[in-house]
Structure formats: structure tokens, C-alpha cells
Design a protein around this motif. Structure first.
Motif, PDB file in Angstrom:
ATOM      1  N   GLY A  39     -26.359 118.877  50.172  1.00  0.00           N
ATOM      2  CA  GLY A  39     -26.957 117.541  50.163  1.00  0.00           C
ATOM      3  C   GLY A  39     -26.781 116.897  51.515  1.00  0.00           C
ATOM      4  O   GLY A  39     -25.868 117.258  52.273  1.00  0.00           O
ATOM      5  N   PRO A  40     -27.659 115.953  51.847  1.00  0.00           N
ATOM      6  CA  PRO A  40     -27.557 115.284  53.147  1.00  0.00           C
ATOM      7  C   PRO A  40     -26.281 114.447  53.260  1.00  0.00           C
ATOM      8  O   PRO A  40     -25.630 114.171  52.258  1.00  0.00           O
ATOM      9  N   SER A  41     -25.967 114.077  54.482  1.00  0.00           N
ATOM     10  CA  SER A  41     -24.775 113.266  54.716  1.00  0.00           C
ATOM     11  C   SER A  41     -24.860 111.972  53.900  1.00  0.00           C
ATOM     12  O   SER A  41     -25.907 111.326  53.851  1.00  0.00           O
ATOM     13  N   GLY A  42     -23.752 111.620  53.251  1.00  0.00           N
ATOM     14  CA  GLY A  42     -23.732 110.398  52.456  1.00  0.00           C
ATOM     15  C   GLY A  42     -24.269 110.595  51.048  1.00  0.00           C
ATOM     16  O   GLY A  42     -24.314 109.648  50.261  1.00  0.00           O
ATOM     17  N   ALA A  43     -24.633 111.826  50.685  1.00  0.00           N
ATOM     18  CA  ALA A  43     -25.193 112.076  49.358  1.00  0.00           C
ATOM     19  C   ALA A  43     -24.126 111.957  48.269  1.00  0.00           C
ATOM     20  O   ALA A  43     -24.453 111.700  47.113  1.00  0.00           O
ATOM     21  N   GLY A  44     -22.859 112.161  48.642  1.00  0.00           N
ATOM     22  CA  GLY A  44     -21.783 112.044  47.654  1.00  0.00           C
ATOM     23  C   GLY A  44     -21.027 113.343  47.425  1.00  0.00           C
ATOM     24  O   GLY A  44     -20.298 113.470  46.440  1.00  0.00           O
ATOM     25  N   LYS A  45     -21.152 114.286  48.369  1.00  0.00           N
ATOM     26  CA  LYS A  45     -20.473 115.581  48.177  1.00  0.00           C
ATOM     27  C   LYS A  45     -18.959 115.398  48.141  1.00  0.00           C
ATOM     28  O   LYS A  45     -18.279 115.912  47.244  1.00  0.00           O
ATOM     29  N   THR A  46     -18.427 114.677  49.131  1.00  0.00           N
ATOM     30  CA  THR A  46     -16.976 114.477  49.167  1.00  0.00           C
ATOM     31  C   THR A  46     -16.512 113.714  47.923  1.00  0.00           C
ATOM     32  O   THR A  46     -15.476 114.036  47.330  1.00  0.00           O
ATOM     33  N   SER A  47     -17.309 112.729  47.512  1.00  0.00           N
ATOM     34  CA  SER A  47     -16.932 111.960  46.319  1.00  0.00           C
ATOM     35  C   SER A  47     -16.876 112.862  45.085  1.00  0.00           C
ATOM     36  O   SER A  47     -15.958 112.750  44.264  1.00  0.00           O
ATOM     37  N   PHE A  89      -9.722 119.937  53.027  1.00  0.00           N
ATOM     38  CA  PHE A  89     -10.314 118.610  53.203  1.00  0.00           C
ATOM     39  C   PHE A  89     -11.209 118.584  54.424  1.00  0.00           C
ATOM     40  O   PHE A  89     -10.971 119.297  55.409  1.00  0.00           O
ATOM     41  N   GLN A  90     -12.241 117.715  54.357  1.00  0.00           N
ATOM     42  CA  GLN A  90     -13.155 117.564  55.481  1.00  0.00           C
ATOM     43  C   GLN A  90     -12.370 117.153  56.737  1.00  0.00           C
ATOM     44  O   GLN A  90     -12.657 117.579  57.835  1.00  0.00           O
ATOM     45  N   ASP A  91     -11.356 116.282  56.534  1.00  0.00           N
ATOM     46  CA  ASP A  91     -10.546 115.828  57.677  1.00  0.00           C
ATOM     47  C   ASP A  91      -9.159 116.497  57.690  1.00  0.00           C
ATOM     48  O   ASP A  91      -8.203 115.924  58.204  1.00  0.00           O
ATOM     49  N   THR A 198     -21.143 122.020  52.036  1.00  0.00           N
ATOM     50  CA  THR A 198     -21.495 122.288  53.433  1.00  0.00           C
ATOM     51  C   THR A 198     -22.880 121.772  53.796  1.00  0.00           C
ATOM     52  O   THR A 198     -23.736 121.576  52.952  1.00  0.00           O
ATOM     53  N   HIS A 199     -23.072 121.549  55.112  1.00  0.00           N
ATOM     54  CA  HIS A 199     -24.388 121.271  55.681  1.00  0.00           C
ATOM     55  C   HIS A 199     -24.985 122.542  56.256  1.00  0.00           C
ATOM     56  O   HIS A 199     -26.139 122.563  56.629  1.00  0.00           O
ATOM     57  N   ASN A 200     -24.121 123.564  56.417  1.00  0.00           N
ATOM     58  CA  ASN A 200     -24.459 124.744  57.202  1.00  0.00           C
ATOM     59  C   ASN A 200     -25.409 125.657  56.427  1.00  0.00           C
ATOM     60  O   ASN A 200     -25.000 126.505  55.654  1.00  0.00           O
TER      61      ASN A 200
HETATM   62  N1  LIG Z   1     -13.436 105.253  49.877  1.00  0.00           N
HETATM   63  C1  LIG Z   1     -14.710 104.796  49.805  1.00  0.00           C
HETATM   64  N2  LIG Z   1     -14.935 103.500  49.541  1.00  0.00           N
HETATM   65  C2  LIG Z   1     -16.191 103.022  49.444  1.00  0.00           C
HETATM   66  N3  LIG Z   1     -17.273 103.766  49.632  1.00  0.00           N
HETATM   67  C3  LIG Z   1     -17.121 105.070  49.906  1.00  0.00           C
HETATM   68  C4  LIG Z   1     -15.826 105.644  50.020  1.00  0.00           C
HETATM   69  N4  LIG Z   1     -15.960 106.961  50.302  1.00  0.00           N
HETATM   70  C5  LIG Z   1     -17.300 107.176  50.366  1.00  0.00           C
HETATM   71  N5  LIG Z   1     -17.996 106.061  50.136  1.00  0.00           N
HETATM   72  C6  LIG Z   1     -19.459 105.961  50.101  1.00  0.00           C
HETATM   73  O1  LIG Z   1     -19.931 106.859  49.129  1.00  0.00           O
HETATM   74  C7  LIG Z   1     -21.111 107.492  49.571  1.00  0.00           C
HETATM   75  C8  LIG Z   1     -20.948 108.994  49.504  1.00  0.00           C
HETATM   76  O2  LIG Z   1     -19.966 109.372  50.448  1.00  0.00           O
HETATM   77  P1  LIG Z   1     -19.407 110.862  50.550  1.00  0.00           P
HETATM   78  O3  LIG Z   1     -18.296 110.857  51.508  1.00  0.00           O
HETATM   79  O4  LIG Z   1     -19.160 111.348  49.179  1.00  0.00           O
HETATM   80  O5  LIG Z   1     -20.674 111.595  51.157  1.00  0.00           O
HETATM   81  P2  LIG Z   1     -20.815 113.098  51.695  1.00  0.00           P
HETATM   82  O6  LIG Z   1     -21.945 113.696  50.936  1.00  0.00           O
HETATM   83  O7  LIG Z   1     -19.529 113.778  51.619  1.00  0.00           O
HETATM   84  O8  LIG Z   1     -21.235 112.883  53.194  1.00  0.00           O
HETATM   85  P3  LIG Z   1     -20.902 113.809  54.464  1.00  0.00           P
HETATM   86  O9  LIG Z   1     -21.768 114.989  54.355  1.00  0.00           O
HETATM   87  O10 LIG Z   1     -21.272 112.960  55.633  1.00  0.00           O
HETATM   88  O11 LIG Z   1     -19.461 114.115  54.416  1.00  0.00           O
HETATM   89  C9  LIG Z   1     -21.377 106.984  50.971  1.00  0.00           C
HETATM   90  O12 LIG Z   1     -22.378 105.982  50.892  1.00  0.00           O
HETATM   91  C10 LIG Z   1     -20.061 106.374  51.406  1.00  0.00           C
HETATM   92  O13 LIG Z   1     -20.283 105.256  52.219  1.00  0.00           O
END
Ligand SMILES: Nc1ncnc2c1ncn2[C@@H]1O[C@H](COP(=O)(O)OP(=O)(O)OP(=O)(O)O)[C@@H](O)[C@H]1O
Ligand SMILES: [Mg+2]
Lengths: 224, 318
Positions: A39-47, A89-91, A198-200
Motif C-alpha cells: 500500500g502507498p505511504s500513509g495507507a496504514g501498514k504500520t498501524s 520495526f520500520q525505525d 514493503t514498498h519494494n
Molecule cells: N501515533 C499516531 N498518532 C496519530 N496518527 C498516526 C499515528 N501513527 C500513524 N498515524 C496516522 O495513521 C495513518 C497511517 O499511518 P501508518 O504509519 O500506518 O502508514 P504506513 O502505511 O505505515 O506508511 P509508510 O509506508 O509511510 O510507513 C497516517 O495518516 C498517519 O498519519
């Protein structure tokens, strides 16, 4: 292994709930499966991964991880589950005051393994990720790629039942990324359930596997 | 290599607390608290000891003055002083009564009358020293006794120290209560100091705690790291405070010795000369037992406070 039913998540910003970052996710990852998380950046993968490694609980819906109902489970039941989950972790999230060796040894120490066993396992693992010579170095003395390899070593050292990796190749060169995927595939073959965000797209193209694809917090591929 | 040992390396510091939990400030503040606690303890023990002595010593005696002791008693054979002595012996609650000899009287009065026999002595009232039984009779019983003696030998006066003893006892009890309150306050402040230091440590090591928590560490594990460190630092402070208080307590004890030695007279003065006495004898036994309790109490406060503070803080993590 992982079962999501109509899961929603929003982060609280102060007292007021923020916007939904994950909406109505329903899918199942069976034991021993391998999944890309795309998914694109900010899609919510990390969440989504945070839900899987129990750093957050769903604000809606029901979630089962390693057979446990995470919404209903008492807080004290979670550490035992976390010990069975390896995370890159990503970081990275390495401990800056500990050497590479001690960072990698941490999951084993938390699990109460003996130091003799720990020494053998960690030395072997550091050699595998090519950091045998840097085992006494602290994270600040390591390059981004080296730190990432320490984070990977820490994630897999305890042979977790579930391995979650968030952009694990972001700082690696092509050859290293290839090797890393081989490791994940090997662990997967030995029974570990693996989810890699991943984005890769090159990586994904070389290792075809089912994918969970997110966009704006919704699942657009791989749902149940 | 040390890592080959079968156990977790001793003192392995996952959370990096060795730098985070103020290792100079906390022991120093706890030492100051322990010092104050030692003084409060000394006050408590001292007040208790004095109260006991007053009650046992001065409180257990009274004097009876009989004017014209050698005149015949009214309506009975013998002299007035014999009559009074007889009545005292027959009174319950009185262990013994004896007339001071002329020599003793003269010694008592020497500061006013000067040395040598004085014709004035012969006209003085007889002084009867009365020892009271344990427990001594109440104030009402003594008042009745005074009236009865005065009827048998008019002019006889009973001098009880009862009122004074009651006042002194009330004072001693209040001092004890104050010392107890001071101890409680000191303990509360010590707990607050440990709590603040622990909170500071928590926020300094927040990231490390979150990482270790995320890897599967239990609240108990993390709290134990903090509590272990806080216990050691607080105990060190407790030892330092107690040791620092020792010379002060010894000085106070030597000042208090004449009062605590009980009554007056040559024996009291000899024991009050304190200087020649051994160190263990210089402080009340109770204080020797309580002083080592200070580091233990400090350690207990450090352990409990850190455990509670950390476990509470950890509840914010999932
Ligand atoms: N701790 C947080 N508090 C509030 N909003 C958050 C938090 N972490 C992420 N978000 C928001 O949730 C949305 C999804 O973020 P997430 O980090 O899950 O995206 P991602 O798919 O992992 O992006 P990337 O590929 O850039 O890592 C984003 O809009 C982000 O701003
Ligand atoms: Mg991300």
C-alpha cells in the motif's frame, strides 16, 4: 493465527479520538502462511502491524492473534504472546546503550534462556547477518543497514511463531535484501507465519506470495 | 568470558537505569531523610526514657514535713513525728517512710545555712522521706492522707510531686507524639522523593521501556529493574544518614545522661560522667536496635514506592 473481523483503529489525540486510520478490516492469515503487506505511504501498514504485534488494540471489531482474543484478553496475558512474536520495526527500535550482541540477546533473556545457549545462538545469528565483527558495537556506531540487520537478528533470534517486518529492506542493498528474504522464506518453511510490509515492488515481484493491500485504511486486496 | 555463565549476567542493565535513576541525588536526599528520622527516633526514645524515669523515680516518692516533731502527739502516746510515721506505715500504697537524720538535713540545707552545726536546725520541722509502692496511690488517696496527717499532727504538710510529674509526663508524651509525627512525615517525604526520582527515570528511559515492553517484558520485570535500583540507592542513603546521625545522637545522649540516670545523688553523678563509658552503653538499647532499622526502612520505602510508581505508569502501555 491472525484473524481480523471488522477491525477499526483510530489514534487518540488528547481526549478526542482522531480519524480512523484503519476501517472495517476483515481477513485471515492461516498458520504457516507468508503475506506481503502493500500500500502507498500513509495507507496504514504500520498501524495494521501494530495491531498484530500488540502495540495497539483495535478500537472496533474483533482480533485474534496466535489464537488469543486480543480485545477480550486481560493486559497481563499480552507479554506472553509478545514473546512469541518477532518484529522488525520500520525505525529499528534498538536500545542505544546496549551492544549489538546484547540487543540481539534481549528476547532470549526476556524469555529466560540460559546465558550459554544465548551466547551460542547470538554469535551464530550475528555471523549470519554479517555482523560477527561488530558484536560489541553500539547502534550509534553502526550504519543504517547494519542497524537494520541487528533489528532483523533480534526479531528472529527466539524463533517466533509470528514474524512481522515493517519495511525490512529499506536500508539494505539488493544482495542483502535478497538474502534477507531467503531467511524469511526459510523461517516460513520451518513453520513461522510471516507478514512483510514493503514498498519494494521488485522484492514482491521476485517472491510471489499472497498480499494484503491497503489504501486509505481499507483493505482492497486479500480480504476474507 | 563472563557471558558463558549459565545465568543472566549479574546486574545486566536492559533499561539503562544506571545512568537514568539519579545515583547521587536520590541517596543524598534519602540520607538527609534518614538523618532527620534518626533525630526523631532519638527524641522519641529519649522522651520515653525520661517519662519512665520520672514516673519511677520522683513520682514514686513524696516528702512529709512535721513541724515541732518532738512535741507529744494529740490524744496518743509518743511524739508527733512518731505518730505520723506510724500512720504512714499503716497506709496502703506506701512502701516505706523514714525521717531524715540531722546530718542529712544539714547537708541538704548547707547552701543556705553554711557548714557546721546550727542552732536553727533544732527548730526545723522533721522531714520524712516516703517511698511509694508501684503502682503509686492516686492523687485523691494522697490528698486524703494529707488531711488525716494534718488532723493527727496539725501543721503537717504532704508535698507530692504528683502535679509536676503529671505535667512532665504530659510533656514527655507530647514530645513522643511529635517525634512520631516527624517520623511519619519524614517517611512520606522519602517516599515522595523516591517517586519523583522514579518518574524522572521513567521518562528518561521511556523509549527503552517501550521497546523492552514491546519485546514481551512483563510489568513485574520492568518494575523489578526499577525497584532493585531504587532499593540499593535508598538503602545506601539510609546507611549514610544513620551513620551521620550517630555522633549527634552520642552528643545528645551524653547531655541527657544526668537526667536519665535516675534521681540524684553520688551514684547518678558517677554514671553521668559518661566519658569513661563504652560506646554501646552511651545510647539507649532501644536506639541501637532502631538505628539499623533506618536503612532497612529506607530500602523498604524505595522498593515499594518504585514498584507502585512503575506499575502505575506502565498501565498507559497496551
Ligand atoms: N501515533 C499516531 N498518532 C496519530 N496518527 C498516526 C499515528 N501513527 C500513524 N498515524 C496516522 O495513521 C495513518 C497511517 O499511518 P501508518 O504509519 O500506518 O502508514 P504506513 O502505511 O505505515 O506508511 P509508510 O509506508 O509511510 O510507513 C497516517 O495518516 C498517519 O498519519
Ligand atoms: Mg509504516
Amino acid at each position: 493465527m491472525l484473524r481480523f473481523d471488522a477491525v477499526g483503529l483510530h489514534y487518540a489525540t488528547g481526549a478526542t479520538p482522531g480519524p480512523d486510520v484503519l476501517r472495517d478490516l476483515s481477513f485471515h492469515v492461516p498458520e504457516g502462511a507468508f503475506r506481503w503487506l502493500l500500500g502507498p505511504s500513509g495507507a496504514g501498514k504500520t498501524s495494521l502491524l501494530r495491531l498484530m504485534y500488540l502495540a495497539a488494540r483495535p478500537t472496533r471489531g474483533s482480533l485474534h492473534v496466535l489464537g488469543s482474543d486480543i480485545v477480550a484478553a486481560p493486559r497481563r496475558a499480552l507479554p506472553g504472546l509478545r514473546l512469541r512474536i518477532g518484529v522488525v520495526f520500520q525505525d529499528f527500535r534498538l536500545l542505544g546503550h546496549l551492544s549489538a550482541f546484547d540487543n540481539v540477546a534481549l528476547p532470549l533473556r526476556l524469555a529466560g534462556r540460559g546465558e550459554g545457549q544465548i551466547h551460542a545462538d547470538v554469535t551464530e545469528m550475528l555471523r549470519w547477518v554479517g555482523l560477527a565483527a561488530r558484536s560489541d558495537a553500539h547502534p550509534a556506531e553502526l550504519s543504517g543497514g547494519e542497524q537494520q540487520r541487528v533489528a532483523i537478528a533480534r526479531a528472529v533470534i527466539a524463533r517466533p511463531a509470528l514474524l512481522l517486518a515493517d519495511e525490512p529492506t529499506g536500508n539494505l542493498d539488493e544482495a542483502q535484501a535478497e538474502r534477507l528474504l531467503l531467511l524469511f522464506r526459510e523461517l516460513n518453511r520451518l513453520g513461522t507465519t510471516v507478514v512483510v510490509a514493503t514498498h519494494n515492488e521488485h522484492l514482491v515481484a521476485r517472491q510471489p506470495a499472497p498480499a494484503l493491500r491497503l489504501d486509505h485504511g481499507r483493505l482492497i486486496e486479500g480480504g476474507a | 568470558m563472563a557471558r558463558r555463565s549459565p545465568l543472566r549476567p549479574a546486574g545486566f542493565d536492559e533499561l539503562g537505569l544506571r545512568r537514568a535513576l539519579a545515583d547521587r541525588m536520590l541517596p543524598f536526599l534519602v540520607a538527609a531523610m534518614a538523618f532527620l528520622a534518626a533525630l526523631a527516633l532519638a527524641g522519641w526514645v529519649g522522651a520515653a526514657t525520661l517519662a519512665q524515669h520520672w514516673q519511677r523515680g520522683a513520682g514514686a516518692s513524696l516528702t512529709v514535713q512535721v513541724p515541732h516533731p518532738d512535741d507529744p502527739a494529740l490524744g496518743a502516746p509518743g511524739t508527733r513525728v512518731d505518730r505520723v510515721l506510724g500512720m504512714l506505715d499503716a497506709t496502703p500504697g506506701i512502701a516505706g517512710a523514714r525521717t531524715l537524720t540531722a546530718a542529712e538535713l544539714q547537708a541538704l540545707l548547707r547552701p543556705w545555712l553554711g557548714p557546721g552545726p546550727d542552732p536553727l536546725l533544732r527548730r526545723l520541722p522533721a522531714v520524712v522521706a516516703v517511698r511509694l509502692a508501684d503502682p503509686p496511690p492516686g492523687a485523691a488517696a494522697l490528698a486524703t492522707l494529707g488531711t488525716r496527717l494534718d488532723q493527727a499532727a496539725p501543721g503537717t504538710m504532704v508535698e507530692t510531686q504528683g502535679v509536676w510529674i503529671d505535667r512532665l509526663l504530659a510533656l514527655a508524651r507530647s514530645l513522643q507524639a511529635c517525634a512520631g509525627a516527624a517520623l511519619l512525615v519524614v517517611a512520606a517525604v522519602a517516599a515522595a522523593v523516591v517517586a519523583v526520582a522514579t518518574r524522572a527515570g521513567l521518562s528518561a528511559r521511556r523509549e527503552a521501556i517501550e521497546i523492552v515492553h514491546g519485546l514481551g517484558a512483563t510489568d513485574g520485570f520492568i518494575a523489578a529493574r526499577f525497584a532493585g535500583r531504587a532499593t540499593v540507592l535508598a538503602a545506601a542513603g539510609g546507611v549514610a544518614g544513620a551513620v551521620a546521625a550517630l555522633p549527634v545522637l552520642l552528643a545528645l545522649a551524653s547531655l541527657a545522661a544526668p537526667f536519665a540516670a535516675g534521681g540524684s545523688g553520688p551514684s547518678a553523678e558517677i554514671s553521668a560522667a559518661g566519658l569513661g563509658r563504652s560506646l554501646p552503653g552511651a545510647l539507649p538499647v532501644a536506639l541501637w536496635l532502631l538505628l539499623p532499622g533506618l536503612p532497612l526502612a529506607a530500602a523498604a520505602i524505595g522498593f515499594t514506592t518504585a514498584q507502585v510508581t512503575v506499575r502505575r505508569w506502565l498501565r498507559r502501555l497496551p
